[in-house]
Enzyme design. Sequence first.
Site, short mmCIF file in Angstrom:
data_model
loop_
_atom_site.label_atom_id
_atom_site.label_comp_id
_atom_site.label_asym_id
_atom_site.label_seq_id
_atom_site.Cartn_x
_atom_site.Cartn_y
_atom_site.Cartn_z
CD GLU A 50 -2.77 -1.25 0.17
OE1 GLU A 50 -2.77 -0.48 -0.74
OE2 GLU A 50 -3.73 -2.26 0.39
CG HIS B 264 -4.05 -0.17 5.80
ND1 HIS B 264 -5.67 -0.15 5.72
CD2 HIS B 264 -4.02 -1.45 5.15
CE1 HIS B 264 -6.24 -1.06 4.99
NE2 HIS B 264 -5.39 -2.09 4.72
CG HIS C 298 -6.92 -5.51 7.62
ND1 HIS C 298 -6.42 -6.67 7.26
CD2 HIS C 298 -6.71 -4.47 7.00
CE1 HIS C 298 -5.71 -6.35 6.12
NE2 HIS C 298 -5.93 -5.09 5.80
CD GLU D 23 -13.46 12.00 25.65
OE1 GLU D 23 -12.35 12.22 25.33
OE2 GLU D 23 -14.19 12.75 26.51
CG HIS E 80 -9.38 -3.74 3.02
ND1 HIS E 80 -8.78 -3.61 1.86
CD2 HIS E 80 -8.41 -3.66 3.82
CE1 HIS E 80 -7.43 -3.78 1.81
NE2 HIS E 80 -7.26 -3.76 3.33
O1 2HA Z 1 -0.74 -5.26 3.92
O2 2HA Z 1 -3.38 -4.87 4.59
O3 2HA Z 1 -4.12 -3.66 2.21
C1 2HA Z 1 -1.66 -5.87 3.67
C2 2HA Z 1 -2.81 -5.17 3.53
C3 2HA Z 1 -3.31 -4.51 2.19
ZN ZN Z 2 -5.41 -4.03 4.18
#
Ligand code: 2HA
Ligand code: ZN
Length: 266
Positions: A111, A135, A137, A165, A206
């Site tokens: 990414e 990023h 998940h 908050e 995602h």
């Molecule tokens: O690194 O999260 O979006 C793997 C991911 C791709």
């Molecule tokens: Zn990801």
Amino acid sequence: MQKVIEDYIRMCYDGFLQGWHERNGGNLTYRMRPEESEECASLFTHDRHVDLPVDASPLAGEYFITTGSGRYMRNVPLCPEENIGIIKLDDDGKGYTILWGLERGAKPTSELPSHLLNHISRIKATDGRCRVIYHAHPANITALSYTIEPDARTLSRILWQSETECAVVFPQGVGILDWMIPGGTEIAYESAKLLKTYPAIVWAFHGIFGSGETFDETFGLVHTIEKAAEIYLKARSAGIVRTISDDQLRILANAFGVKINEEFLA
Ligand code: 2HA
Ligand code: ZN
């Protein structure tokens, strides 16, 4: 180990402990301060050059710490030099050189195009203060993205109403991008557009991208959003009978001196 690398490693592992980084999921980039890249200069023994698929010229000459593509957040503290690395962007922003880490053939995160374009957007939005793009998940915010249309107003209102908050932590709201193929340049451009407005965006089905000036601020933002999503899903399962009103959101924003995004209020 240099403090900036220690702090970076801590954030990677904190995300893993939260359950946000199954397998190789998630990635983190940090734009180093000049004094930090100087402090790390003794580590710079590599000079592997890689071309970029996007124009990152506003970041020319900047140093970043990045996670490795296919590498696991869980393993970062065990062996930083294999799982993270330091890169320097070329003077024309069309490629970069790996200076440290990413050993045994690793490349920066898949990414990286999204991260770099997101840095450009957030640097502009914060007068140069933003340094972290993250990023992850997290399960609840991802689950929530199945329950709404991909609309920032709907999402932001749900989150603001789910924990008092929230309106103080992210008064601009949270953006959301409909499902797209990850890892490419198209999702990078679309994400960067939204990050001009919002400090964090959800990638439907995602995960999430968050930004901030420091590791604490960025981790705290994603943590707050994920917690609000968890509360929302629990409250919704139990049955919501009332919520925080728009007037209460305004009173809250006034009390804490933040400018809430009025477009999202009724
Ligand atoms: O690194 O999260 O979006 C793997 C991911 C791709
Ligand atoms: Zn990801």
